[in-house]
Design an enzyme around this catalytic site. Structure first.
Site, mmCIF file in Angstrom:
data_model
loop_
_atom_site.group_PDB
_atom_site.id
_atom_site.type_symbol
_atom_site.label_atom_id
_atom_site.label_comp_id
_atom_site.label_asym_id
_atom_site.label_seq_id
_atom_site.Cartn_x
_atom_site.Cartn_y
_atom_site.Cartn_z
ATOM 1 N N ARG A 156 -26.157 26.642 -0.773
ATOM 2 C CA ARG A 156 -26.438 27.218 0.544
ATOM 3 C C ARG A 156 -27.944 27.199 0.818
ATOM 4 N NH1 ARG A 156 -22.892 30.687 -2.188
ATOM 5 N NH2 ARG A 156 -20.814 30.906 -1.237
ATOM 6 N N LYS A 180 -24.290 34.445 -3.663
ATOM 7 C CA LYS A 180 -23.983 35.708 -3.007
ATOM 8 C C LYS A 180 -23.702 36.798 -4.042
ATOM 9 C CE LYS A 180 -22.180 33.952 1.389
ATOM 10 N NZ LYS A 180 -21.013 33.942 2.321
ATOM 11 N N HIS A 250 -25.813 23.707 6.353
ATOM 12 C CA HIS A 250 -24.423 23.951 5.978
ATOM 13 C C HIS A 250 -23.558 22.712 6.198
ATOM 14 C CE1 HIS A 250 -22.597 27.531 4.337
ATOM 15 N NE2 HIS A 250 -21.470 27.223 4.914
ATOM 16 N N ARG A 253 -23.653 20.928 3.045
ATOM 17 C CA ARG A 253 -22.768 21.604 2.075
ATOM 18 C C ARG A 253 -21.324 21.168 2.319
ATOM 19 N NH1 ARG A 253 -22.166 26.321 -1.174
ATOM 20 N NH2 ARG A 253 -20.453 27.696 -0.613
ATOM 21 N N HIS A 276 -17.640 29.755 -4.427
ATOM 22 C CA HIS A 276 -16.689 30.541 -3.640
ATOM 23 C C HIS A 276 -16.030 31.598 -4.521
ATOM 24 C CE1 HIS A 276 -16.051 27.248 -0.358
ATOM 25 N NE2 HIS A 276 -17.059 28.041 -0.079
ATOM 26 N N TYR A 285 -11.417 22.522 3.076
ATOM 27 C CA TYR A 285 -11.859 21.131 2.979
ATOM 28 C C TYR A 285 -10.695 20.161 2.818
ATOM 29 C CZ TYR A 285 -16.400 23.278 2.498
ATOM 30 O OH TYR A 285 -17.532 24.027 2.727
#
Length: 304
Positions: A156, A180, A250, A253, A276, A285
Protein backbone atom coordinates in the site's frame (compact mmCIF):
# COMPACT_ATOMS: atom_id res chain seq x y z
CA UNK A 1 -14.63 16.95 23.86
CA UNK A 2 -16.44 13.64 24.35
CA UNK A 3 -14.91 12.19 21.16
CA UNK A 4 -11.36 12.44 22.50
CA UNK A 5 -11.61 9.30 24.64
CA UNK A 6 -12.52 7.22 21.60
CA UNK A 7 -9.72 8.69 19.49
CA UNK A 8 -7.21 7.90 22.22
CA UNK A 9 -8.59 4.36 22.37
CA UNK A 10 -8.15 3.60 18.66
CA UNK A 11 -4.78 5.35 18.58
CA UNK A 12 -3.07 3.79 21.58
CA UNK A 13 -5.03 0.66 22.50
CA UNK A 14 -6.16 -0.54 19.07
CA UNK A 15 -2.99 0.92 17.51
CA UNK A 16 -4.68 1.96 14.30
CA UNK A 17 -2.50 3.64 11.68
CA UNK A 18 -2.30 7.47 11.65
CA UNK A 19 -4.20 7.44 8.35
CA UNK A 20 -7.05 5.39 9.85
CA UNK A 21 -7.18 7.50 13.01
CA UNK A 22 -7.35 10.64 10.88
CA UNK A 23 -10.23 9.16 8.83
CA UNK A 24 -12.19 8.26 11.99
CA UNK A 25 -11.57 11.71 13.43
CA UNK A 26 -12.73 13.39 10.22
CA UNK A 27 -15.96 11.34 10.05
CA UNK A 28 -16.82 12.02 13.68
CA UNK A 29 -16.03 15.73 13.43
CA UNK A 30 -18.25 15.95 10.37
CA UNK A 31 -21.11 14.22 12.19
CA UNK A 32 -20.70 16.47 15.22
CA UNK A 33 -20.74 19.55 12.99
CA UNK A 34 -24.02 18.33 11.51
CA UNK A 35 -25.50 17.88 14.99
CA UNK A 36 -24.19 21.19 16.28
CA UNK A 37 -24.14 23.69 13.38
CA UNK A 38 -22.02 26.84 13.78
CA UNK A 39 -23.55 29.85 15.50
CA UNK A 40 -26.18 27.74 17.26
CA UNK A 41 -26.56 26.54 20.82
CA UNK A 42 -25.07 22.99 20.98
CA UNK A 43 -27.84 20.42 21.30
CA UNK A 44 -25.50 17.43 21.59
CA UNK A 45 -22.96 17.40 24.40
CA UNK A 46 -22.39 13.64 24.65
CA UNK A 47 -23.14 10.31 22.93
CA UNK A 48 -26.31 9.84 25.01
CA UNK A 49 -27.87 12.85 23.25
CA UNK A 50 -27.65 11.21 19.81
CA UNK A 51 -30.67 9.34 18.41
CA UNK A 52 -31.06 7.07 15.42
CA UNK A 53 -33.11 9.87 13.82
CA UNK A 54 -30.03 12.11 13.96
CA UNK A 55 -27.97 9.48 12.16
CA UNK A 56 -30.61 8.90 9.50
CA UNK A 57 -30.95 12.64 8.90
CA UNK A 58 -27.19 12.88 8.47
CA UNK A 59 -27.25 10.03 5.95
CA UNK A 60 -29.97 11.80 3.97
CA UNK A 61 -27.96 15.02 3.88
CA UNK A 62 -24.82 13.20 2.78
CA UNK A 63 -26.68 11.49 -0.06
CA UNK A 64 -28.33 14.78 -1.06
CA UNK A 65 -24.88 16.37 -1.16
CA UNK A 66 -23.74 13.73 -3.64
CA UNK A 67 -21.58 11.69 -1.29
CA UNK A 68 -21.20 8.17 -2.69
CA UNK A 69 -22.89 5.18 -1.08
CA UNK A 70 -19.47 3.71 -0.36
CA UNK A 71 -18.38 6.81 1.55
CA UNK A 72 -21.65 6.99 3.47
CA UNK A 73 -21.29 3.33 4.42
CA UNK A 74 -17.77 4.00 5.69
CA UNK A 75 -18.95 6.94 7.78
CA UNK A 76 -21.76 4.85 9.28
CA UNK A 77 -19.19 2.15 10.10
CA UNK A 78 -17.22 4.82 11.99
CA UNK A 79 -20.32 5.70 14.01
CA UNK A 80 -21.01 2.02 14.74
CA UNK A 81 -17.53 1.61 16.17
CA UNK A 82 -17.78 4.81 18.18
CA UNK A 83 -21.16 3.98 19.75
CA UNK A 84 -20.10 0.40 20.41
CA UNK A 85 -17.16 1.83 22.36
CA UNK A 86 -19.48 4.26 24.18
CA UNK A 87 -21.77 1.38 25.13
CA UNK A 88 -18.84 -0.60 26.52
CA UNK A 89 -17.71 2.45 28.48
CA UNK A 90 -21.17 2.87 29.97
CA UNK A 91 -21.66 6.29 28.40
CA UNK A 92 -24.89 5.12 26.71
CA UNK A 93 -27.46 2.44 27.46
CA UNK A 94 -28.51 1.73 23.86
CA UNK A 95 -26.62 1.89 20.56
CA UNK A 96 -28.45 4.25 18.13
CA UNK A 97 -26.73 2.67 15.12
CA UNK A 98 -28.46 -0.69 15.79
CA UNK A 99 -31.53 0.68 14.00
CA UNK A 100 -29.55 2.00 11.03
CA UNK A 101 -29.12 0.25 7.69
CA UNK A 102 -26.29 1.54 5.53
CA UNK A 103 -26.98 2.11 1.81
CA UNK A 104 -26.14 -0.70 -0.58
CA UNK A 105 -22.74 -0.24 -2.16
CA UNK A 106 -22.42 -1.23 -5.81
CA UNK A 107 -19.62 -3.72 -6.42
CA UNK A 108 -16.83 -2.54 -8.69
CA UNK A 109 -14.04 -4.61 -10.18
CA UNK A 110 -10.55 -3.53 -9.13
CA UNK A 111 -9.08 -1.07 -11.64
CA UNK A 112 -5.81 -2.28 -13.19
CA UNK A 113 -3.44 -1.17 -15.91
CA UNK A 114 -2.13 -3.30 -18.77
CA UNK A 115 0.71 -5.36 -17.30
CA UNK A 116 2.59 -5.59 -20.61
CA UNK A 117 2.46 -1.83 -21.15
CA UNK A 118 3.56 -1.22 -17.56
CA UNK A 119 6.48 -3.62 -17.93
CA UNK A 120 7.38 -2.00 -21.26
CA UNK A 121 7.48 1.43 -19.66
CA UNK A 122 9.69 0.18 -16.83
CA UNK A 123 11.99 -1.57 -19.30
CA UNK A 124 12.19 1.51 -21.54
CA UNK A 125 10.28 -0.03 -24.45
CA UNK A 126 7.10 1.83 -25.32
CA UNK A 127 5.07 0.31 -28.17
CA UNK A 128 8.02 -1.88 -29.10
CA UNK A 129 10.35 1.08 -29.51
CA UNK A 130 13.11 2.25 -27.19
CA UNK A 131 11.75 5.12 -25.13
CA UNK A 132 13.59 6.15 -21.98
CA UNK A 133 10.98 7.45 -19.53
CA UNK A 134 13.04 7.58 -16.34
CA UNK A 135 16.06 9.88 -16.09
CA UNK A 136 19.38 8.54 -14.77
CA UNK A 137 19.59 11.12 -12.00
CA UNK A 138 18.44 10.69 -8.40
CA UNK A 139 14.85 11.79 -9.04
CA UNK A 140 14.43 9.52 -12.06
CA UNK A 141 15.88 6.54 -10.21
CA UNK A 142 13.64 7.18 -7.21
CA UNK A 143 10.54 7.58 -9.38
CA UNK A 144 11.24 4.30 -11.14
CA UNK A 145 11.78 2.61 -7.78
CA UNK A 146 8.39 3.91 -6.58
CA UNK A 147 6.62 2.30 -9.56
CA UNK A 148 8.66 -0.91 -9.33
CA UNK A 149 8.10 -1.29 -5.59
CA UNK A 150 4.34 -0.84 -5.83
CA UNK A 151 3.98 -3.10 -8.87
CA UNK A 152 6.57 -5.62 -7.70
CA UNK A 153 5.35 -6.05 -4.12
CA UNK A 154 1.69 -4.95 -4.05
CA UNK A 155 2.26 -2.89 -0.92
CA UNK A 156 0.00 0.00 0.00
CA UNK A 157 1.00 3.65 -0.39
CA UNK A 158 1.25 4.16 3.38
CA UNK A 159 3.38 1.02 3.68
CA UNK A 160 5.81 2.21 0.99
CA UNK A 161 6.20 5.59 2.68
CA UNK A 162 7.19 3.83 5.90
CA UNK A 163 9.83 1.46 4.46
CA UNK A 164 13.33 2.06 5.83
CA UNK A 165 16.62 1.01 4.25
CA UNK A 166 17.11 -1.49 7.07
CA UNK A 167 13.81 -3.16 6.14
CA UNK A 168 15.38 -4.38 2.89
CA UNK A 169 17.25 -7.68 3.27
CA UNK A 170 19.63 -8.04 0.33
CA UNK A 171 20.75 -11.46 1.56
CA UNK A 172 17.26 -12.95 1.48
CA UNK A 173 15.98 -10.55 -1.24
CA UNK A 174 12.97 -9.51 0.85
CA UNK A 175 11.46 -6.36 2.29
CA UNK A 176 9.76 -6.04 5.68
CA UNK A 177 6.50 -4.08 5.59
CA UNK A 178 4.51 -2.63 8.47
CA UNK A 179 0.86 -2.98 7.44
CA UNK A 180 -2.47 -2.12 8.95
CA UNK A 181 -2.72 -2.36 12.75
CA UNK A 182 1.08 -2.59 12.90
CA UNK A 183 1.09 -6.08 11.46
CA UNK A 184 4.42 -6.97 9.86
CA UNK A 185 4.86 -9.12 6.79
CA UNK A 186 7.77 -10.14 4.59
CA UNK A 187 7.50 -9.70 0.81
CA UNK A 188 9.97 -11.29 -1.65
CA UNK A 189 11.75 -9.08 -4.18
CA UNK A 190 12.47 -10.03 -7.77
CA UNK A 191 16.06 -9.77 -9.01
CA UNK A 192 15.47 -6.65 -11.15
CA UNK A 193 13.92 -4.84 -8.21
CA UNK A 194 16.85 -5.83 -5.99
CA UNK A 195 19.31 -4.37 -8.51
CA UNK A 196 17.26 -1.18 -8.78
CA UNK A 197 17.19 -0.84 -4.99
CA UNK A 198 20.97 -1.16 -4.83
CA UNK A 199 21.42 1.40 -7.60
CA UNK A 200 19.03 3.83 -5.93
CA UNK A 201 20.86 3.61 -2.59
CA UNK A 202 24.19 4.15 -4.39
CA UNK A 203 22.85 7.22 -6.23
CA UNK A 204 21.41 8.59 -2.99
CA UNK A 205 24.78 8.24 -1.31
CA UNK A 206 26.80 9.56 -4.25
CA UNK A 207 24.66 12.67 -4.55
CA UNK A 208 24.89 13.09 -0.76
CA UNK A 209 21.15 13.29 -0.26
CA UNK A 210 20.97 14.08 3.46
CA UNK A 211 18.42 11.95 5.32
CA UNK A 212 18.86 11.24 9.00
CA UNK A 213 15.76 9.08 9.43
CA UNK A 214 17.06 6.18 7.30
CA UNK A 215 13.77 6.16 5.38
CA UNK A 216 14.27 4.42 2.04
CA UNK A 217 12.48 6.91 -0.19
CA UNK A 218 13.30 10.59 0.20
CA UNK A 219 12.72 13.85 -1.62
CA UNK A 220 15.40 15.63 -3.65
CA UNK A 221 16.31 17.55 -0.49
CA UNK A 222 16.55 14.44 1.68
CA UNK A 223 13.28 14.76 3.55
CA UNK A 224 11.04 11.73 4.01
CA UNK A 225 8.70 11.19 1.09
CA UNK A 226 5.05 11.96 1.76
CA UNK A 227 1.90 10.30 0.35
CA UNK A 228 1.07 13.13 -2.08
CA UNK A 229 4.51 12.88 -3.70
CA UNK A 230 4.08 9.14 -4.22
CA UNK A 231 0.56 9.61 -5.59
CA UNK A 232 1.62 12.35 -8.01
CA UNK A 233 4.59 10.29 -9.19
CA UNK A 234 2.43 7.26 -9.97
CA UNK A 235 -0.28 9.34 -11.62
CA UNK A 236 2.25 11.12 -13.83
CA UNK A 237 4.01 8.01 -15.10
CA UNK A 238 0.86 5.92 -15.59
CA UNK A 239 -0.39 8.71 -17.86
CA UNK A 240 2.17 7.41 -20.37
CA UNK A 241 0.40 4.08 -20.72
CA UNK A 242 -3.20 4.64 -19.64
CA UNK A 243 -5.99 7.15 -20.22
CA UNK A 244 -8.22 5.73 -17.49
CA UNK A 245 -9.29 8.11 -14.76
CA UNK A 246 -7.82 6.07 -11.90
CA UNK A 247 -4.03 6.11 -12.01
CA UNK A 248 -3.21 5.79 -8.32
CA UNK A 249 -0.76 3.68 -6.27
CA UNK A 250 -3.66 1.37 -5.39
CA UNK A 251 -4.13 0.63 -9.09
CA UNK A 252 -0.61 -0.82 -9.09
CA UNK A 253 -1.51 -2.93 -6.04
CA UNK A 254 -4.55 -4.23 -7.92
CA UNK A 255 -2.41 -4.89 -10.99
CA UNK A 256 0.11 -6.82 -8.89
CA UNK A 257 -2.58 -9.09 -7.42
CA UNK A 258 -4.42 -9.60 -10.71
CA UNK A 259 -1.18 -10.43 -12.55
CA UNK A 260 -0.28 -13.07 -9.96
CA UNK A 261 -3.74 -14.61 -10.13
CA UNK A 262 -3.69 -14.69 -13.93
CA UNK A 263 -0.36 -16.54 -13.80
CA UNK A 264 -1.84 -19.21 -11.53
CA UNK A 265 -0.74 -18.01 -8.09
CA UNK A 266 -2.59 -19.47 -5.11
CA UNK A 267 -5.22 -17.12 -3.67
CA UNK A 268 -4.01 -17.71 -0.10
CA UNK A 269 -0.47 -16.77 -1.13
CA UNK A 270 -1.75 -13.53 -2.69
CA UNK A 271 -3.67 -12.84 0.52
CA UNK A 272 -0.47 -13.10 2.55
CA UNK A 273 1.49 -10.93 0.12
CA UNK A 274 -1.17 -8.21 0.20
CA UNK A 275 -1.53 -8.37 3.98
CA UNK A 276 -5.29 -8.97 3.90
CA UNK A 277 -6.88 -9.99 7.18
CA UNK A 278 -9.21 -12.49 5.51
CA UNK A 279 -9.59 -14.24 2.19
CA UNK A 280 -12.84 -12.48 1.26
CA UNK A 281 -10.90 -9.26 0.64
CA UNK A 282 -8.61 -11.08 -1.79
CA UNK A 283 -11.36 -12.91 -3.66
CA UNK A 284 -12.43 -9.74 -5.45
CA UNK A 285 -9.46 -10.27 -7.79
CA UNK A 286 -10.95 -13.53 -9.00
CA UNK A 287 -13.64 -11.49 -10.75
CA UNK A 288 -11.00 -9.81 -12.90
CA UNK A 289 -9.59 -13.23 -13.75
CA UNK A 290 -13.02 -14.53 -14.74
CA UNK A 291 -13.57 -11.49 -16.96
CA UNK A 292 -10.19 -12.12 -18.60
CA UNK A 293 -11.11 -15.75 -19.25
CA UNK A 294 -14.42 -14.67 -20.78
CA UNK A 295 -12.58 -12.29 -23.07
CA UNK A 296 -10.14 -15.01 -24.16
CA UNK A 297 -13.06 -17.38 -24.73
CA UNK A 298 -14.90 -14.88 -26.93
CA UNK A 299 -11.78 -14.23 -29.01
CA UNK A 300 -10.58 -17.81 -29.36
CA UNK A 301 -13.62 -20.12 -29.34
CA UNK A 302 -15.39 -20.72 -32.66
CA UNK A 303 -18.73 -20.06 -30.99
CA UNK A 304 -17.45 -17.40 -28.64
Amino acid sequence: MFLDKFIQYIKFEKRYSPHTVSAYQSDLDQFLLFLNPPHTQPSVTGPADVTHHDIRNWMVQLMDDGVSARSVTRKIATLRKYFKFSLQEGDITANPTSRISAPKVPKYLPVVVDGDKLTGMLDGKMDGEFDKIFADDFEGTRDKLVIEMLFGTGMRLAELVGVKETDVDFYENTVKVLGKRNKQRIIPLNSELVQLLKRYIEVKKSEKINNNSLTLLVTNKGADVYPKLIYNTVHRYLSNISTQQKRSPHVLRHTFATSLLNKGADLNAIKELLGHANLSATQIYTHNSVERLKSIYKQAHPKG
